[in-house]
Design a protein around this motif. Structure first.
Motif, mmCIF file in Angstrom:
data_model
loop_
_atom_site.group_PDB
_atom_site.id
_atom_site.type_symbol
_atom_site.label_atom_id
_atom_site.label_comp_id
_atom_site.label_asym_id
_atom_site.label_seq_id
_atom_site.Cartn_x
_atom_site.Cartn_y
_atom_site.Cartn_z
ATOM 1 N N LEU A 95 18.546 2.481 -7.920
ATOM 2 C CA LEU A 95 19.038 1.604 -6.848
ATOM 3 C C LEU A 95 18.015 0.500 -6.562
ATOM 4 C CD1 LEU A 95 21.462 1.392 -4.930
ATOM 5 C CD2 LEU A 95 20.135 2.676 -3.245
ATOM 6 N N HIS A 96 16.733 0.902 -6.523
ATOM 7 C CA HIS A 96 15.667 -0.081 -6.295
ATOM 8 C C HIS A 96 15.650 -1.114 -7.417
ATOM 9 C CE1 HIS A 96 11.448 -1.500 -6.840
ATOM 10 N NE2 HIS A 96 11.619 -1.796 -5.574
ATOM 11 N N ASP A 97 15.739 -0.632 -8.674
ATOM 12 C CA ASP A 97 15.677 -1.558 -9.818
ATOM 13 C C ASP A 97 16.820 -2.576 -9.752
ATOM 14 O OD1 ASP A 97 13.586 -0.036 -10.596
ATOM 15 O OD2 ASP A 97 14.642 1.016 -12.211
ATOM 16 N N HIS A 99 18.729 -3.558 -7.145
ATOM 17 C CA HIS A 99 18.656 -4.500 -6.025
ATOM 18 C C HIS A 99 17.495 -5.457 -6.176
ATOM 19 C CE1 HIS A 99 21.455 -2.468 -2.947
ATOM 20 N NE2 HIS A 99 21.922 -2.439 -4.156
ATOM 21 N N ARG A 100 16.413 -4.971 -6.751
ATOM 22 C CA ARG A 100 15.249 -5.840 -6.964
ATOM 23 C C ARG A 100 15.623 -6.982 -7.917
ATOM 24 N NH1 ARG A 100 9.453 -5.824 -6.702
ATOM 25 N NH2 ARG A 100 8.688 -6.948 -8.508
ATOM 26 N N ALA A 101 16.363 -6.617 -9.005
ATOM 27 C CA ALA A 101 16.752 -7.645 -9.969
ATOM 28 C C ALA A 101 17.618 -8.707 -9.280
ATOM 29 C CB ALA A 101 17.515 -7.001 -11.123
ATOM 30 N N ASP A 267 5.826 -13.179 8.443
ATOM 31 C CA ASP A 267 4.617 -12.599 9.011
ATOM 32 C C ASP A 267 3.435 -12.714 8.036
ATOM 33 O OD1 ASP A 267 3.330 -11.138 11.098
ATOM 34 O OD2 ASP A 267 3.339 -9.415 9.761
ATOM 35 N N THR A 268 3.664 -12.338 6.774
ATOM 36 C CA THR A 268 2.565 -12.407 5.801
ATOM 37 C C THR A 268 2.123 -13.851 5.563
ATOM 38 O OG1 THR A 268 4.229 -12.407 4.081
ATOM 39 C CG2 THR A 268 3.148 -10.308 4.493
ATOM 40 N N THR A 269 3.097 -14.746 5.426
ATOM 41 C CA THR A 269 2.751 -16.149 5.175
ATOM 42 C C THR A 269 1.995 -16.717 6.375
ATOM 43 O OG1 THR A 269 4.718 -16.385 3.816
ATOM 44 C CG2 THR A 269 3.703 -18.423 4.580
ATOM 45 N N ASN A 271 0.196 -15.179 8.638
ATOM 46 C CA ASN A 271 -1.167 -14.652 8.758
ATOM 47 C C ASN A 271 -2.114 -15.319 7.766
ATOM 48 O OD1 ASN A 271 -0.433 -12.794 10.701
ATOM 49 N ND2 ASN A 271 0.106 -11.239 9.203
ATOM 50 N N THR A 272 -1.666 -15.407 6.511
ATOM 51 C CA THR A 272 -2.544 -15.967 5.472
ATOM 52 C C THR A 272 -2.858 -17.428 5.764
ATOM 53 O OG1 THR A 272 -1.421 -14.501 3.946
ATOM 54 C CG2 THR A 272 -2.823 -16.178 2.973
ATOM 55 N N LEU A 273 -1.819 -18.161 6.160
ATOM 56 C CA LEU A 273 -2.018 -19.578 6.472
ATOM 57 C C LEU A 273 -2.953 -19.723 7.675
ATOM 58 C CD1 LEU A 273 -1.116 -22.514 5.901
ATOM 59 C CD2 LEU A 273 0.704 -22.171 7.573
ATOM 60 N N SER A 332 0.368 2.322 0.261
ATOM 61 C CA SER A 332 0.248 3.768 0.105
ATOM 62 C C SER A 332 1.294 4.312 -0.857
ATOM 63 C CB SER A 332 0.374 4.450 1.469
ATOM 64 O OG SER A 332 1.525 3.983 2.126
ATOM 65 N N ARG A 333 0.935 5.410 -1.504
ATOM 66 C CA ARG A 333 1.809 6.098 -2.452
ATOM 67 C C ARG A 333 1.602 7.590 -2.254
ATOM 68 N NH1 ARG A 333 3.166 1.494 -2.965
ATOM 69 N NH2 ARG A 333 3.290 0.234 -4.857
ATOM 70 N N ARG A 334 2.503 8.409 -2.853
ATOM 71 C CA ARG A 334 2.221 9.855 -2.857
ATOM 72 C C ARG A 334 2.429 10.361 -4.280
ATOM 73 N NH1 ARG A 334 7.441 12.107 -2.808
ATOM 74 N NH2 ARG A 334 8.760 10.308 -2.382
ATOM 75 N N PHE A 398 -5.702 -7.930 -5.528
ATOM 76 C CA PHE A 398 -4.258 -7.599 -5.687
ATOM 77 C C PHE A 398 -3.494 -7.766 -4.373
ATOM 78 C CE2 PHE A 398 -4.310 -3.099 -4.045
ATOM 79 C CZ PHE A 398 -5.685 -2.950 -3.905
ATOM 80 N N PRO A 399 -3.583 -8.973 -3.796
ATOM 81 C CA PRO A 399 -2.933 -9.175 -2.483
ATOM 82 C C PRO A 399 -1.427 -8.981 -2.527
ATOM 83 C CG PRO A 399 -3.573 -11.277 -3.429
ATOM 84 C CD PRO A 399 -4.172 -10.230 -4.304
ATOM 85 N N PHE A 400 -0.820 -9.134 -3.715
ATOM 86 C CA PHE A 400 0.636 -8.997 -3.814
ATOM 87 C C PHE A 400 1.029 -7.684 -4.480
ATOM 88 C CE2 PHE A 400 -0.273 -13.523 -3.508
ATOM 89 C CZ PHE A 400 0.578 -13.889 -2.477
ATOM 90 N N LYS A 404 6.017 -2.256 -10.546
ATOM 91 C CA LYS A 404 7.446 -2.357 -10.226
ATOM 92 C C LYS A 404 7.713 -2.714 -8.764
ATOM 93 C CE LYS A 404 7.710 2.639 -9.665
ATOM 94 N NZ LYS A 404 8.109 3.906 -10.223
ATOM 95 N N ARG A 405 6.670 -2.706 -7.932
ATOM 96 C CA ARG A 405 6.862 -3.123 -6.535
ATOM 97 C C ARG A 405 6.096 -4.401 -6.210
ATOM 98 N NH1 ARG A 405 9.869 -0.057 -3.339
ATOM 99 N NH2 ARG A 405 10.567 1.823 -4.354
ATOM 100 N N PHE A 406 5.688 -5.103 -7.267
ATOM 101 C CA PHE A 406 4.974 -6.368 -7.060
ATOM 102 C C PHE A 406 5.810 -7.266 -6.147
ATOM 103 C CE2 PHE A 406 3.838 -10.739 -8.208
ATOM 104 C CZ PHE A 406 2.461 -10.667 -8.090
ATOM 105 N N CYS A 407 5.153 -7.957 -5.250
ATOM 106 C CA CYS A 407 5.847 -8.784 -4.250
ATOM 107 C C CYS A 407 6.835 -9.756 -4.902
ATOM 108 C CB CYS A 407 4.811 -9.577 -3.471
ATOM 109 S SG CYS A 407 5.556 -10.714 -2.299
ATOM 110 N N ILE A 408 8.077 -9.744 -4.425
ATOM 111 C CA ILE A 408 9.070 -10.647 -5.027
ATOM 112 C C ILE A 408 8.990 -12.057 -4.421
ATOM 113 C CG2 ILE A 408 10.728 -8.826 -5.620
ATOM 114 C CD1 ILE A 408 12.356 -9.648 -3.165
#
Ligand code: HEM
Length: 465
Positions: A95-97, A99-101, A267-269, A271-273, A332-334, A398-400, A404-408
């Motif tokens: 499902l993730h793959d 929707h990500r595509a 929010d991320t943009t 903060n960085t800016l 985080s991961r498990r 590796f801010p992004f 497979k979960r690299f920031c889109i």
């Protein structure tokens, strides 16, 4: 060589250590950095429940995020599922793959068609409100302009501004602070007790979420009626129509993804800016170089297509902002089964933190890591003890995220933030207000703990309004 067990991993673990971590939960990045410095690249983190491990070496980060990512699941999804159960950040597997595509295709369309026009228009609107000699909050400026851009990209023009004006920012910021890395590491039962303990506050957050969601549902209906397509299509219209992005996304998925992207992107943009503006406001040489590059920007959006490729210093300043103040400061991961990491055997369900804050501030990869030095990122740079960027280990920065979960949204961020930074300093010179010392606060994202006050002075008379 015999493998060491999880219990052999060095690091603080007593009840007193857990209490100390609780007390420092909004300073958690500092606490994790101290643990890494004292106990090494694989260290225990003193938070109750399943064992928690901090992994700081770039090679191990790559292993977890990319090369062996199939052995790791997302963590903290219990809380995420409550907030945005069907968004990309909360789903896994096929499902993730799928929707990500779909989302990647959609954002690519936005990137090629709308980003320049929208950013330049919104930047000009925001900059034209500033007055010579004003003291402004750079964080608030960044938030307002990033939110306006996110709304224009995501929704049809008629709906965007209305949705954005209905958001209770404070409630959302509170939600982002509350569910930080410490909180997500706690057992679910404890999370529930915390939510109940501050019931009135949490009900307000949930009410805001319901309010925004209702607006989204209405906006999706009107987007269907408008059926916008072609170069002007926004993210919602593209997903509703489905023709250009590999199919229509179902409403519940779309609503959660739109809400996630609205928050994740603005929010991320922002903060960085904000940190980039703030640091540049403290170093006139930095802002003068950005200003020279910004002066080459044209008011005709299409003419700026290639601009960021030549705006080396603007890019370097943003890279340095992402290094020192990574908006997503920990991921985080498990472990899905027992797993060997370095010399240790981690058991199933070990909770793993990788922290951009910790690794980006490691002097092995970035000498004098507490100094804001955009020159680290210049293509030919080798300043003093600095390694050229391409000789550092890949996941020392590796801010992004990665794999497979690299920031889109990275490409959108790159375009948007560089145009905003260049536009700002091409018109204004900024000076930090004395005695204003914003510090990072470690919520879900890294936000400044107070307004970032700077006085602005007009650079060129031709920008008189
Ligand atoms: C400074 C800007 C940004 C930073 C630092 C950032 C950082 C990240 C990181 C570290 C991840 C991976 C999280 C993980 O591995 O668990 C991520 C994922 C994500 N980002 Fe970004 N992001 C930024 C901007 C954006 C923008 C502009 C958008 C949308 C337009 C966006 C949408 C997303 C989404 C939807 C995901 C989830 C991807 C997935 O799980 O497949 N981000 N981001």
């Amino acid at each position: 060589m015999t493998l060491k067990r999880l219990s052999d991993i060095p690091g603080p673990r007593t009840l007193a250590d857990q209490w100390s971590m609780y007390r420092r939960r909004y300073q958690m990045g500092h606490a994790l950095r101290e643990i890494s410095q004292s106990h090494g690249d694989i260290a225990r983190v003193p938070i109750a429940g399943d064992p928690k491990v901090l992994v700081s070496h770039p090679d191990h980060v790559r292993e977890i995020m990319v090369s062996n990512s199939q052995y790791f699941g997302i963590s903290g999804q219990d809380l995420l599922r409550r907030v945005v159960p069907w968004s990309l950040i909360a789903i896994e597997g096929q499902l993730h793959d799928e929707h990500r595509a779909m989302m990647l295709l959609t954002l690519r369309k936005i990137l090629t068609r709308r980003i320049l026009t929208t950013t330049i228009l919104r930047a000009n609107q925001a900059l034209s409100k500033l007055r010579d000699g004003d003291v402004i909050d750079l964080y608030q400026f960044s938030r307002e302009v990033s939110l306006a851009i996110a709304a224009s990209l995501l929704f049809p023009a008629e709906a965007g501004d209305e949705i954005v004006s209905g958001i209770d920012h404070k409630a959302f910021l509170d939600l982002m602070s509350q569910s930080n890395a410490w909180f997500l590491g706690m057992p679910l039962a404890f999370q529930n007790i915390c939510l109940l303990a501050d019931l009135r506050h949490n009900m307000k957050i949930m009410a805001t979420r319901r309010h925004v969601r209702r607006q989204l549902t209405d906006a999706i209906k009107s987007a269907r009626a408008l059926s916008r397509s072609g170069p002007d299509a926004d993210v919602m219209s593209l997903l509703t129509d489905g023709a250009e992005v590999g199919g229509r996304m179902r409403d519940e998925f779309m609503e959660d993804n739109l809400l996630t992207i609205l928050l994740a992107s603005y929010d991320t943009t922002a903060n960085t800016l904000a940190w980039a503006l703030w640091e540049a406001a403290g170093q006139s040489a930095v802002q003068n170089r950005i200003s020279e590059e910004g002066a080459r920007l044209s008011d005709i959006p299409a003419d700026n297509l290639e601009w960021s490729n030549s705006a080396v210093w603007t890019e370097a300043t943003l890279q340095e902002s992402l290094r020192m103040y990574p908006s997503i400061w920990a991921t985080s991961r498990r472990t899905l089964s027992d797993y060997r990491l370095g010399d240790f055997l981690l058991s199933k369900n070990t909770f793993i933190y990788t922290s951009q804050w910790v690794t980006h501030r490691d002097p092995r990869w970035f000498p004098n890591p507490l100094e804001f030095r955009p020159e680290r990122w210049e293509p030919e740079a080798s300043c003093g003890t600095e390694k050229p960027a391409d000789e550092r280990p890949q996941f020392s920065f590796f801010p992004f995220g990665g794999g497979k979960r690299f920031c889109i949204g990275k490409a959108i961020f790159d375009q948007e933030a560089s145009l905003l930074l260049g536009s700002f300093f091409s018109r204004w010179e900024a000076t930090q207000v004395e005695d204003c010392h914003p510090e990072p606060r470690f919520g879900v994202t890294l936000q400044p703990d107070r307004p970032m006050l700077a006085q602005i002075k007009r650079r060129r008379p031709e920008f008189e309004s």
